[in-house]
Design a protein around this motif. Sequence first.
Motif, PDB file in Angstrom:
ATOM      1  N   THR A 292      -9.105  -0.088   4.952  1.00  0.00           N
ATOM      2  CA  THR A 292      -7.639  -0.101   4.968  1.00  0.00           C
ATOM      3  C   THR A 292      -7.111  -1.047   3.905  1.00  0.00           C
ATOM      4  O   THR A 292      -7.867  -1.823   3.310  1.00  0.00           O
ATOM      5  CB  THR A 292      -7.127  -0.509   6.376  1.00  0.00           C
ATOM      6  N   ASN A 293      -5.818  -0.982   3.653  1.00  0.00           N
ATOM      7  CA  ASN A 293      -5.157  -1.924   2.755  1.00  0.00           C
ATOM      8  C   ASN A 293      -4.569  -3.076   3.566  1.00  0.00           C
ATOM      9  O   ASN A 293      -4.697  -3.122   4.789  1.00  0.00           O
ATOM     10  CB  ASN A 293      -4.057  -1.215   1.962  1.00  0.00           C
ATOM     11  N   PHE A 294      -3.888  -3.984   2.897  1.00  0.00           N
ATOM     12  CA  PHE A 294      -3.172  -5.065   3.577  1.00  0.00           C
ATOM     13  C   PHE A 294      -1.753  -4.595   3.878  1.00  0.00           C
ATOM     14  O   PHE A 294      -1.068  -4.078   2.996  1.00  0.00           O
ATOM     15  CB  PHE A 294      -3.149  -6.324   2.706  1.00  0.00           C
ATOM     16  N   HIS A 295      -1.314  -4.788   5.103  1.00  0.00           N
ATOM     17  CA  HIS A 295      -0.077  -4.180   5.581  1.00  0.00           C
ATOM     18  C   HIS A 295       1.069  -5.180   5.714  1.00  0.00           C
ATOM     19  O   HIS A 295       0.860  -6.398   5.749  1.00  0.00           O
ATOM     20  CB  HIS A 295      -0.332  -3.495   6.919  1.00  0.00           C
ATOM     21  N   LEU A 296       2.282  -4.634   5.801  1.00  0.00           N
ATOM     22  CA  LEU A 296       3.483  -5.461   5.871  1.00  0.00           C
ATOM     23  C   LEU A 296       3.512  -6.325   7.127  1.00  0.00           C
ATOM     24  O   LEU A 296       3.011  -5.914   8.182  1.00  0.00           O
ATOM     25  CB  LEU A 296       4.738  -4.581   5.858  1.00  0.00           C
ATOM     26  N   PRO A 297       4.126  -7.505   7.038  1.00  0.00           N
ATOM     27  CA  PRO A 297       4.317  -8.329   8.245  1.00  0.00           C
ATOM     28  C   PRO A 297       5.104  -7.557   9.304  1.00  0.00           C
ATOM     29  O   PRO A 297       6.001  -6.778   8.984  1.00  0.00           O
ATOM     30  CB  PRO A 297       5.126  -9.532   7.729  1.00  0.00           C
ATOM     31  N   GLN A 298       4.742  -7.745  10.553  1.00  0.00           N
ATOM     32  CA  GLN A 298       5.438  -7.183  11.711  1.00  0.00           C
ATOM     33  C   GLN A 298       5.429  -5.653  11.727  1.00  0.00           C
ATOM     34  O   GLN A 298       6.252  -5.025  12.390  1.00  0.00           O
ATOM     35  CB  GLN A 298       6.886  -7.690  11.784  1.00  0.00           C
ATOM     36  N   SER A 299       4.490  -5.025  11.028  1.00  0.00           N
ATOM     37  CA  SER A 299       4.441  -3.562  10.958  1.00  0.00           C
ATOM     38  C   SER A 299       3.504  -2.984  12.012  1.00  0.00           C
ATOM     39  O   SER A 299       2.593  -3.652  12.515  1.00  0.00           O
ATOM     40  CB  SER A 299       3.965  -3.122   9.572  1.00  0.00           C
TER      41      SER A 299
END
Length: 342
Positions: A292-299
């Motif tokens: 996976t990639n790095f995801h947005l905060p609070q997502s």
Amino acid sequence: MLVTDFDYELPQELIAQHPMEPRDHSRLLVVDKKTGEIEHKHFYDLVNYLKPGDVLVFNDTRVIPARLHGTKDTGAHVEVFLLTRRDATDWEVLVRPGKKLQVGVKINFSDELSCEVIEHTDFGGRVVRFKYDGIFEEILDRLGETPLPPYITAPLEDKERYQTVYNRERGSAAAPTAGLHFTKELLQKIKEIGCEEVFVTLHVGLGTFRPVSEAKIEDHKMHKEFYTVSQEAADAVNKAKAEGRRIIAVGTTAVRTLEAAGADGQLHAGSSWTNIFIYPGYKFRLVDDLVTNFHLPQSTLLMLVSTLSTREIMLQTYKKAVEEKYRFFSFGDAMFITDLNK
């Protein structure tokens, strides 16, 4: 459980604005989902963590040129963003400016394409009915723009860099970005190891990237997305699971497809809609590991990856990624969440 429990600090300069060249030269953070142990690699090193018999499950959706610019009869400029196709003429869309586009408003895009707003949706969007002269997909290819996420402000010179090299099925409003790191050469190496490739389809829509607006994550409702699992894919995954082989999902959309179509522990062939929301407390039926990639905060995506490991391990891993200046989000670097001691 609060949405703020899944927050982290991210410097703006770590949001990747351009894809890495070559694709598989992005960095790869490998994290043990049980212990939090971390190893820093490059994406082409993924082959060293795979073994014969592993099944990698890819989402083969293709991003469509989903952003259309048009005008109302008054001449005012409007934007229509295609999300989900209902039938030959009707689409669920996002519109801008929303207040000006009520039921009955007609929008012109060209001499060969127009639409009318016919209803509101429960997520603040609209349903529009298109009128067109010719083949809709060909018209869309001419008039539409490939949408990039709003945090990417740099222009994309090669539109195919926002597509995976294995894309086949048109229909997504956004790319399954974990797959952007794979090259055809890397896929060939993975095959040569003795790993199995399986393809499913989930057309990425609002459910994947819609922000969580509620304070408690249990109150959030995912928007439904359309998926398809072939009989061949179902048979391959079920056989591997029965034999105790690893199921490695490439991307959160592959995770959601597998878990939606495999709620009883067996992957079922067919097409359907899913609004599955995976957050801590959920028990995975099919997925073992995740690229996976790095995801947005609070997502919702950060909540999903935290479920495969733990919230504490994921937040600590993200903190380390920030310290090590990994590149974040769609064009950013990758993670492999696995069991390093297995």
